[in-house]
Structure formats: structure tokens, C-alpha cells
Design a protein around this motif. Sequence first.
Motif, mmCIF file in Angstrom:
data_model
loop_
_atom_site.group_PDB
_atom_site.id
_atom_site.type_symbol
_atom_site.label_atom_id
_atom_site.label_comp_id
_atom_site.label_asym_id
_atom_site.label_seq_id
_atom_site.Cartn_x
_atom_site.Cartn_y
_atom_site.Cartn_z
ATOM 1 N N ALA A 89 0.837 -1.205 0.000
ATOM 2 C CA ALA A 89 0.000 0.000 0.000
ATOM 3 C C ALA A 89 0.870 1.252 0.000
ATOM 4 N N ALA A 90 1.917 1.255 0.822
ATOM 5 C CA ALA A 90 2.801 2.423 0.902
ATOM 6 C C ALA A 90 3.497 2.670 -0.440
ATOM 7 N N ILE A 91 3.960 1.609 -1.078
ATOM 8 C CA ILE A 91 4.630 1.741 -2.375
ATOM 9 C C ILE A 91 3.631 2.200 -3.438
ATOM 10 N N SER A 92 2.405 1.672 -3.395
ATOM 11 C CA SER A 92 1.369 2.104 -4.339
ATOM 12 C C SER A 92 1.061 3.585 -4.167
ATOM 13 N N ALA A 93 0.969 4.031 -2.920
ATOM 14 C CA ALA A 93 0.704 5.452 -2.662
ATOM 15 C C ALA A 93 1.869 6.305 -3.155
ATOM 16 N N TYR A 94 3.083 5.866 -2.892
ATOM 17 C CA TYR A 94 4.271 6.600 -3.352
ATOM 18 C C TYR A 94 4.250 6.744 -4.873
ATOM 19 N N ASN A 95 3.971 5.623 -5.561
ATOM 20 C CA ASN A 95 3.917 5.656 -7.027
ATOM 21 C C ASN A 95 2.754 6.514 -7.519
ATOM 22 N N GLY A 96 1.618 6.430 -6.840
ATOM 23 C CA GLY A 96 0.470 7.238 -7.217
ATOM 24 C C GLY A 96 0.752 8.727 -7.102
ATOM 25 N N LEU A 97 1.423 9.116 -6.018
ATOM 26 C CA LEU A 97 1.771 10.531 -5.848
ATOM 27 C C LEU A 97 2.834 10.955 -6.856
ATOM 28 N N SER A 98 3.715 10.045 -7.210
ATOM 29 C CA SER A 98 4.702 10.363 -8.250
ATOM 30 C C SER A 98 4.006 10.601 -9.589
ATOM 31 N N LEU A 99 2.994 9.808 -9.892
ATOM 32 C CA LEU A 99 2.237 10.010 -11.133
ATOM 33 C C LEU A 99 1.418 11.289 -11.079
ATOM 34 N N LEU A 100 0.931 11.651 -9.904
ATOM 35 C CA LEU A 100 0.164 12.882 -9.758
ATOM 36 C C LEU A 100 1.001 14.100 -10.132
ATOM 37 N N ARG A 101 2.305 14.028 -9.943
ATOM 38 C CA ARG A 101 3.181 15.164 -10.256
ATOM 39 C C ARG A 101 2.996 15.640 -11.702
#
Length: 150
Positions: free
Chosen positions: A25-37
Motif C-alpha cells: 500500500a505504501a509503495i502504491s501510494a508513493y507511485n500514485g503521488l509520483s504520477l500525480l506530479r
Amino acid sequence: PSYLASDYLIVTYKGEESSVNPLDAAISAYNGLSLLRQQMKPSWRVHGIISDGGSLCGPCAPHIPPETVTVEYYLRAPTDGELDVLKAKGEAIFRAAADATGCSVSVKESARYSSLLSNPEMVQLYVANCKLSGMSLRDPRLAAVGHGAT
């Protein structure tokens, strides 16, 4: 000078069962926020770390997921309203990561600061009065210090 509005969030993922991995979940959130950039305004900022990736003692091992994982994020934007929009997007990503992995999630706001726009005329008056009273506004120890992350 102006200062961005900022929010400090502490996000904790918890796996209720041994087959659920909060680190996913933490890695998914990290990747999701990276894509949000890619979709963010150029003036918005997101900074995050995995501050607690699970314990290496007790029942935890590479093949056994930790019970909890904590991530910490700073979100920053030029105005309080823009920060609210950015925070809502971030929280949606945190919750989506939990839903996708079967974890529970808690999002805690640790500190929030409003944006600040200095009044240039007042700053000039302050500087002039400091000079009149013999005060120096430039501390040489601060000359080599950076002015914040990009």
C-alpha cells in the motif's frame, strides 16, 4: 518573500491479515503521488518518505509482511485553497492504495501552515528602521544555507 501553504501528513497502513501487505500500500501510494506530479500545477510540491517500513524483529522477515507501515508527506501550494485541492488528491491516492491492497489506512494531519505573502512596503520600512537603529539583518552564518526544497 512569500511562503507556500503547507500540510504535514502522517499516513499509516495496517494489514489486518497475514496475507495483506501494508508495504504494498505504501509503495502504491508513493507511485500514485509520483504520477500525480504530471498533473499538478508547477507551483505545487509533494515530498514524502517511508518513515517506518515495518520491524525486522519478531515475526517479520522478508517473506512475512509487516503489520504496519507509515509514510510521511509534506504537501505545499501557493494558497490555502490550492493546498486543499492538493490534499484531497493526495488523500484519495492514500485511500485508493489501501483499497487496492486490502489494508486499512489512517491519515493524520500533523501540522498545517497557511500561505504568507509579505507586504513589500512594510518590509522596506522594517529594513530602513533596522538600519537606523544599527541592526544588521544579514546573519553571515545563514549565507551558505539553502532556501528550501524544490
